[in-house]
Write a protein that holds these residues in place. Structure first.
Motif, PDB file in Angstrom:
ATOM      1  N   THR A 238     -40.280   8.192  24.820  1.00  0.00           N
ATOM      2  CA  THR A 238     -39.342   7.314  24.118  1.00  0.00           C
ATOM      3  C   THR A 238     -37.901   7.662  24.490  1.00  0.00           C
ATOM      4  OG1 THR A 238     -40.850   7.101  22.242  1.00  0.00           O
ATOM      5  CG2 THR A 238     -38.541   6.531  21.856  1.00  0.00           C
ATOM      6  N   ASP A 253     -39.501  -7.078  18.860  1.00  0.00           N
ATOM      7  CA  ASP A 253     -40.223  -7.811  17.828  1.00  0.00           C
ATOM      8  C   ASP A 253     -39.667  -9.223  17.825  1.00  0.00           C
ATOM      9  OD1 ASP A 253     -41.374  -8.914  15.636  1.00  0.00           O
ATOM     10  OD2 ASP A 253     -40.742  -7.389  14.207  1.00  0.00           O
ATOM     11  N   ASN A 258     -37.161  -8.188  12.353  1.00  0.00           N
ATOM     12  CA  ASN A 258     -37.565  -6.981  13.074  1.00  0.00           C
ATOM     13  C   ASN A 258     -38.026  -5.916  12.086  1.00  0.00           C
ATOM     14  OD1 ASN A 258     -37.880  -4.754  14.711  1.00  0.00           O
ATOM     15  ND2 ASN A 258     -35.961  -5.036  15.817  1.00  0.00           N
ATOM     16  N   ASP A 259     -39.362  -5.784  11.947  1.00  0.00           N
ATOM     17  CA  ASP A 259     -39.914  -4.764  11.058  1.00  0.00           C
ATOM     18  C   ASP A 259     -40.553  -3.629  11.839  1.00  0.00           C
ATOM     19  OD1 ASP A 259     -42.121  -6.037  12.062  1.00  0.00           O
ATOM     20  OD2 ASP A 259     -42.918  -6.694  10.126  1.00  0.00           O
ATOM     21  N   GLY A 260     -40.241  -3.570  13.141  1.00  0.00           N
ATOM     22  CA  GLY A 260     -40.738  -2.470  13.964  1.00  0.00           C
ATOM     23  C   GLY A 260     -42.017  -2.769  14.709  1.00  0.00           C
ATOM     24  N   ASN A 261     -42.612  -3.936  14.466  1.00  0.00           N
ATOM     25  CA  ASN A 261     -43.833  -4.306  15.179  1.00  0.00           C
ATOM     26  C   ASN A 261     -43.482  -4.869  16.554  1.00  0.00           C
ATOM     27  OD1 ASN A 261     -45.724  -3.639  13.145  1.00  0.00           O
ATOM     28  ND2 ASN A 261     -45.181  -5.513  12.042  1.00  0.00           N
ATOM     29  N   VAL A 298     -36.913  -2.953  19.601  1.00  0.00           N
ATOM     30  CA  VAL A 298     -37.651  -1.967  18.795  1.00  0.00           C
ATOM     31  C   VAL A 298     -37.557  -0.575  19.395  1.00  0.00           C
ATOM     32  CG1 VAL A 298     -39.911  -1.298  17.875  1.00  0.00           C
ATOM     33  CG2 VAL A 298     -39.253  -3.718  17.957  1.00  0.00           C
ATOM     34  N   ARG A 299     -37.931  -0.456  20.672  1.00  0.00           N
ATOM     35  CA  ARG A 299     -37.858   0.861  21.329  1.00  0.00           C
ATOM     36  C   ARG A 299     -37.933   0.681  22.842  1.00  0.00           C
ATOM     37  NH1 ARG A 299     -43.243   0.799  19.328  1.00  0.00           N
ATOM     38  NH2 ARG A 299     -42.450   1.647  17.371  1.00  0.00           N
TER      39      ARG A 299
END
Length: 304
Positions: A238, A253, A258-261, A298-299
């Protein structure tokens, strides 16, 4: 002209009252024109930089902890300072009490290519790029970004890519190989620009988003990723958005708030852009990190 004793006494009193004021003005002038420049450091988080010495004055912006400012004077509880060409006031308790001369630091670039940006973040425009072992003058550092001067250019770079010493050829070989692989991968990915988006497809004539990244990494870098974007987002190392390198996988997302999914993936290609198979565009395209994608981010994962 004749003066009464009362007029003489009154005149003398007025003159005496004005002398201290003149003295203060002289001191202030002397401070303003001092030959040596004194610098102090912001000690508070997100300190308001105001037009005048009161909270009623408009804020010129926020100064973060660690920022160096040119100190001018202190009035009551407010310090008059200069930062980035602007003169304003900060609450005195939020700057260091001991003046220090500005000490710049010399550092060296420790990666093959480093973007110098107009501001402290990847959303800012690229002013220039500098190569491995380029010597830079670090003016200040905050929140993972360094303000530097190189030649006639002043801008911002990620602090992670600066070192105290030059990088030897042996220690730079890994970075060099990774950079070469990333460049090759991006060139390969771009060869599919315009190919249609088809859900569930993984090339070579059509792709969905994770099918595209799966195919590109497997055939360009001999890396077999998981098949879905959600599973791909758990693979590799990451990295933060501010430390993105060419070839990193970027995940989003795109299904609403954006809830991290994770529901979408692309490949970062530098200059605040990524390549991906877009369902909304119906094909493989290159997109900028617009407000939409910044909010949906998200990442990021590094696999090269």
């Amino acid at each position: 002209m004749n003066f009464t004793s009362k007029e003489i006494i009154t005149t003398a009193a007025i003159t005496a009252a004005l002398v201290p004021a003149a003295s203060v003005l002289m001191q202030d002038t002397q401070i303003a024109h001092a030959d040596s420049v004194e610098y102090r450091v912001i000690t508070g988080d997100s300190v308001n930089f105001r037009k005048g010495p009161s909270t009623s004055y408009e804020s010129l912006g926020k100064l973060n902890k660690g920022y160096k400012v040119e100190y001018i004077s202190t009035t009551n509880s407010w310090a008059k300072v200069k930062y980035n060409g602007k003169t304003g006031y900060v609450y005195a308790q939020y700057i260091s009490q001991t003046g220090t001369q500005l000490n710049t630091t010399v550092k060296y670039v420790n990666c093959s290519s480093l973007n110098v940006r107009s501001g402290a973040g990847t959303s800012y425009s690229v002013l220039t790029s500098i190569s491995l072992n380029t010597q830079v003058e670090v003016l200040s550092t905050s929140n993972g970004w360094s303000k530097i001067k190189v030649g006639s250019t002043t801008g911002y770079v990620s602090s992670k890519y600066l070192s105290d010493t030059k990088t030897s050829s042996s220690s730079s070989s890994t970075n060099s190989n990774a950079s070469t692989s990333a460049s090759k991968l991006v060139t390969y990915a771009k060869s599919f620009l315009g190919k249609p988006y088809v859900w569930g497809a993984q090339g070579p004539s059509s792709f969905d988003c994770s099918g595209f990244t799966y195919y590109v990494f497997k055939n360009s870098a001999n890396i077999t990723l998981p098949r879905t974007s959600k599973d791909q987002s758990t693979y590799g190392t990451t990295v933060s958005k501010s430390n993105l390198r060419v070839g990193d996988l970027v995940f989003f997302d795109t299904d609403g708030a954006n809830d991290g999914n994770v529901s979408h993936v692309g490949i970062y290609i530098g200059s605040n852009q990524f390549i991906h198979a877009s369902s909304s565009k119906g094909k493989v395209v290159i997109s900028d990190f617009t407000t939409y994608y910044n909010n949906a981010f998200v990442r990021a994962k590094r696999v090269l």
